[in-house]
Scaffold this motif. Structure first.
Motif, PDB file in Angstrom:
ATOM      1  N   ARG A  11       7.620  -9.585 -12.304  1.00 46.32           N
ATOM      2  CA  ARG A  11       6.420 -10.382 -12.486  1.00 46.32           C
ATOM      3  C   ARG A  11       6.288 -11.460 -11.396  1.00 46.32           C
ATOM      4  NH1 ARG A  11       3.289 -10.273 -17.013  1.00 46.32           N
ATOM      5  NH2 ARG A  11       4.464  -8.763 -18.216  1.00 46.32           N
ATOM      6  N   PRO A  12       5.125 -11.628 -10.817  1.00 52.10           N
ATOM      7  CA  PRO A  12       4.978 -12.604  -9.726  1.00 52.10           C
ATOM      8  C   PRO A  12       4.800 -14.039 -10.202  1.00 52.10           C
ATOM      9  CG  PRO A  12       2.917 -11.489 -10.105  1.00 52.10           C
ATOM     10  CD  PRO A  12       3.906 -10.882 -11.050  1.00 52.10           C
ATOM     11  N   THR A  13       4.567 -14.236 -11.500  1.00 54.61           N
ATOM     12  CA  THR A  13       4.276 -15.592 -11.977  1.00 54.61           C
ATOM     13  C   THR A  13       5.527 -16.454 -12.069  1.00 54.61           C
ATOM     14  OG1 THR A  13       4.373 -14.628 -14.180  1.00 54.61           O
ATOM     15  CG2 THR A  13       2.198 -15.031 -13.277  1.00 54.61           C
ATOM     16  N   GLY A  44      10.405  -7.774  -1.141  1.00 55.07           N
ATOM     17  CA  GLY A  44       9.685  -9.038  -1.200  1.00 55.07           C
ATOM     18  C   GLY A  44       8.402  -8.963  -2.006  1.00 55.07           C
ATOM     19  N   MET A  45       7.638 -10.059  -1.961  1.00 52.37           N
ATOM     20  CA  MET A  45       6.385 -10.128  -2.691  1.00 52.37           C
ATOM     21  C   MET A  45       5.342  -9.284  -1.971  1.00 52.37           C
ATOM     22  SD  MET A  45       5.476 -11.641  -5.492  1.00 52.37           S
ATOM     23  CE  MET A  45       5.909 -13.294  -5.940  1.00 52.37           C
ATOM     24  N   ARG A  46       4.780  -8.347  -2.689  1.00 48.32           N
ATOM     25  CA  ARG A  46       3.769  -7.472  -2.094  1.00 48.32           C
ATOM     26  C   ARG A  46       2.561  -7.421  -2.993  1.00 48.32           C
ATOM     27  NH1 ARG A  46       5.907  -2.624   1.049  1.00 48.32           N
ATOM     28  NH2 ARG A  46       3.989  -1.688   0.379  1.00 48.32           N
ATOM     29  N   LYS A  47       1.469  -6.993  -2.400  1.00 46.86           N
ATOM     30  CA  LYS A  47       0.280  -6.754  -3.196  1.00 46.86           C
ATOM     31  C   LYS A  47       0.414  -5.367  -3.828  1.00 46.86           C
ATOM     32  CE  LYS A  47      -4.512  -7.956  -2.919  1.00 46.86           C
ATOM     33  NZ  LYS A  47      -5.195  -6.928  -3.654  1.00 46.86           N
ATOM     34  N   LEU A  48       0.070  -5.259  -5.093  1.00 41.86           N
ATOM     35  CA  LEU A  48       0.141  -3.973  -5.765  1.00 41.86           C
ATOM     36  C   LEU A  48      -1.085  -3.139  -5.391  1.00 41.86           C
ATOM     37  CD1 LEU A  48       1.159  -5.230  -9.304  1.00 41.86           C
ATOM     38  CD2 LEU A  48       2.658  -4.229  -7.619  1.00 41.86           C
ATOM     39  N   ALA A  49      -0.911  -1.846  -5.391  1.00 40.43           N
ATOM     40  CA  ALA A  49      -2.023  -0.958  -5.051  1.00 40.43           C
ATOM     41  C   ALA A  49      -3.099  -0.992  -6.127  1.00 40.43           C
ATOM     42  CB  ALA A  49      -1.516   0.458  -4.843  1.00 40.43           C
ATOM     43  N   TYR A  50      -2.689  -1.319  -7.346  1.00 39.50           N
ATOM     44  CA  TYR A  50      -3.635  -1.449  -8.452  1.00 39.50           C
ATOM     45  C   TYR A  50      -3.041  -2.470  -9.405  1.00 39.50           C
ATOM     46  CZ  TYR A  50      -0.241   1.987 -10.009  1.00 39.50           C
ATOM     47  OH  TYR A  50       0.917   2.649 -10.277  1.00 39.50           O
ATOM     48  N   PRO A  51      -3.892  -3.210 -10.137  1.00 39.56           N
ATOM     49  CA  PRO A  51      -3.331  -4.241 -11.013  1.00 39.56           C
ATOM     50  C   PRO A  51      -2.507  -3.644 -12.156  1.00 39.56           C
ATOM     51  CG  PRO A  51      -5.701  -4.084 -11.273  1.00 39.56           C
ATOM     52  CD  PRO A  51      -5.352  -3.233 -10.120  1.00 39.56           C
ATOM     53  N   ILE A  52      -1.371  -4.263 -12.436  1.00 38.85           N
ATOM     54  CA  ILE A  52      -0.544  -3.879 -13.574  1.00 38.85           C
ATOM     55  C   ILE A  52      -0.477  -5.091 -14.487  1.00 38.85           C
ATOM     56  CG2 ILE A  52       1.717  -3.096 -14.354  1.00 38.85           C
ATOM     57  CD1 ILE A  52       2.188  -1.962 -11.590  1.00 38.85           C
ATOM     58  N   ASP A  53      -0.889  -4.937 -15.734  1.00 40.19           N
ATOM     59  CA  ASP A  53      -0.961  -6.059 -16.676  1.00 40.19           C
ATOM     60  C   ASP A  53      -1.704  -7.252 -16.075  1.00 40.19           C
ATOM     61  OD1 ASP A  53       0.478  -4.537 -18.320  1.00 40.19           O
ATOM     62  OD2 ASP A  53       2.336  -5.662 -18.189  1.00 40.19           O
ATOM     63  N   LYS A  54      -2.770  -6.959 -15.374  1.00 38.27           N
ATOM     64  CA  LYS A  54      -3.616  -7.986 -14.745  1.00 38.27           C
ATOM     65  C   LYS A  54      -2.903  -8.748 -13.638  1.00 38.27           C
ATOM     66  CE  LYS A  54      -6.440  -8.439 -18.817  1.00 38.27           C
ATOM     67  NZ  LYS A  54      -6.735  -9.232 -19.995  1.00 38.27           N
ATOM     68  N   ASN A  55      -1.792  -8.246 -13.167  1.00 37.13           N
ATOM     69  CA  ASN A  55      -1.125  -8.873 -12.033  1.00 37.13           C
ATOM     70  C   ASN A  55      -1.531  -8.138 -10.766  1.00 37.13           C
ATOM     71  OD1 ASN A  55       0.642 -10.908 -13.255  1.00 37.13           O
ATOM     72  ND2 ASN A  55       1.501  -9.126 -14.291  1.00 37.13           N
TER      73      ASN A  55
END
Lengths: 137, 87
Positions: A11-13, A44-55
Motif C-alpha cells: 500500500r502506498p499510503t 520502488g514506488m511505481r504507478k499501477l497500470a490500473y487502480p487497485i482498491d482505489k490506489n
C-alpha cells in the motif's frame, strides 16, 4: 525445494518506515514456512497500470526464494490476510531453462542491491533507448 | 480488388536474438508484442514463431496480474498516454 518468485505490491499510503516493516513481515512469512530467500529486488514506488482498491500507486518488491511446493498455499493464505499487501504474484521456476533464468535474475538482483549506494549505474540501465517501434506500420 | 495486405510476414525477432526466457517485469521489452491499446499482437503481424508467441502471451498475462501492464485502455486513458506513466 523449488525455485519461486513473488512480486508484492504494498500500500502506498504508509510511510517509508512502515513499508520497510511490512516488507519484513512479508519476508518473515516465507522464511517461517521454511523458504530460503535468495535475493530481494526493490522496484520502488511505481504507478499501477490500473487502480487497485482505489490506489493509483504502489511499492513494488520482488522476492526470489526457494521453498517446498506444499508450502506455497500456506504462504499465499498468509498473504491474503495481510491488509497492507495490495497484490502479489507468485511465479514458479520449474524447467531447466527457467531455473537458469532464475539464477540469472537472482544474480542481477544481488548486483543491483549492492550497486546503487556506490554508483547510480542501474538507473541508466533501466532506461534503454532501444525501444523498438511496433511492427505495425 | 481485395484489400491489400497491410503487414509483411516477418521473421521471429526472439529466435534471432536466441531468447530462452522472457521476464515479465521487463515492460519495455513487452511493448513490442502489445498494440497501442495493450492488446496482445497476433502472430501474423509480429512474425513471432509459435514457441515464442506462447511465451510472450503467458508473460504478458503475468504482467497484467502484477499491474505492470493494463488489461484494457479506454479512450480516456489513451489520451493521458499510459505508457509514460508505466515507466
Amino acid at each position: 525445494m523449488r525455485n519461486y518468485e513473488n512480486l508484492v505490491i504494498v500500500r502506498p499510503t504508509l510511510t517509508a518506515e512502515e513499508i520497510q516493516e511490512s516488507l519484513k513481515v512479508i519476508q518473515e512469512v516465507i522464511t517461517s514456512n521454511g523458504g530460503e530467500i535468495a535475493a530481494t529486488d526493490d522496484m520502488g514506488m511505481r504507478k499501477l497500470a490500473y487502480p487497485i482498491d482505489k490506489n493509483e500507486r504502489g511499492f513494488f518488491q520482488v522476492i526470489y526464494y526457494s521453498a517446498e511446493p506444499s508450502v506455497i498455499t500456506e504462504i499465499e493464505r498468509k498473504f491474503r490476510l495481510n491488509e497492507e499487501l495490495l497484490r502479489f504474484v507468485t511465479i514458479k521456476y520449474d524447467t531447466n531453462r527457467e531455473i537458469t533464468a532464475w539464477n540469472e535474475l537472482v544474480k542481477k538482483a544481488k548486483k543491483k542491491a549492492e550497486a546503487p549506494k556506490a554508483e547510480t549505474a542501474p538507473v541508466v540501465e533501466e532506461a534503454p533507448k532501444a525501444k523498438t517501434a511496433p511492427v505495425a506500420e | 480488388m481485395a484489400e491489400r495486405r497491410k503487414y509483411k510476414k516477418r521473421y521471429c525477432k526472439y529466435c534471432e536474438a536466441k531468447v530462452d526466457f522472457i521476464d515479465y517485469k521487463d515492460v519495455a521489452g513487452l511493448r513490442f508484442s502489445l498494440s497501442e491499446r495493450y492488446k496482445i499482437m497476433p502472430r501474423r503481424l509480429t512474425g513471432n514463431c509459435k514457441r515464442h508467441q506462447d511465451m510472450v502471451a503467458t508473460v504478458i498475462k503475468r504482467a497484467r496480474a502484477a499491474a505492470l501492464v493494463p488489461y484494457t485502455v479506454t479512450r480516456k486513458a489513451v489520451v493521458t498516454a499510459p505508457f509514460e506513466n508505466l515507466k
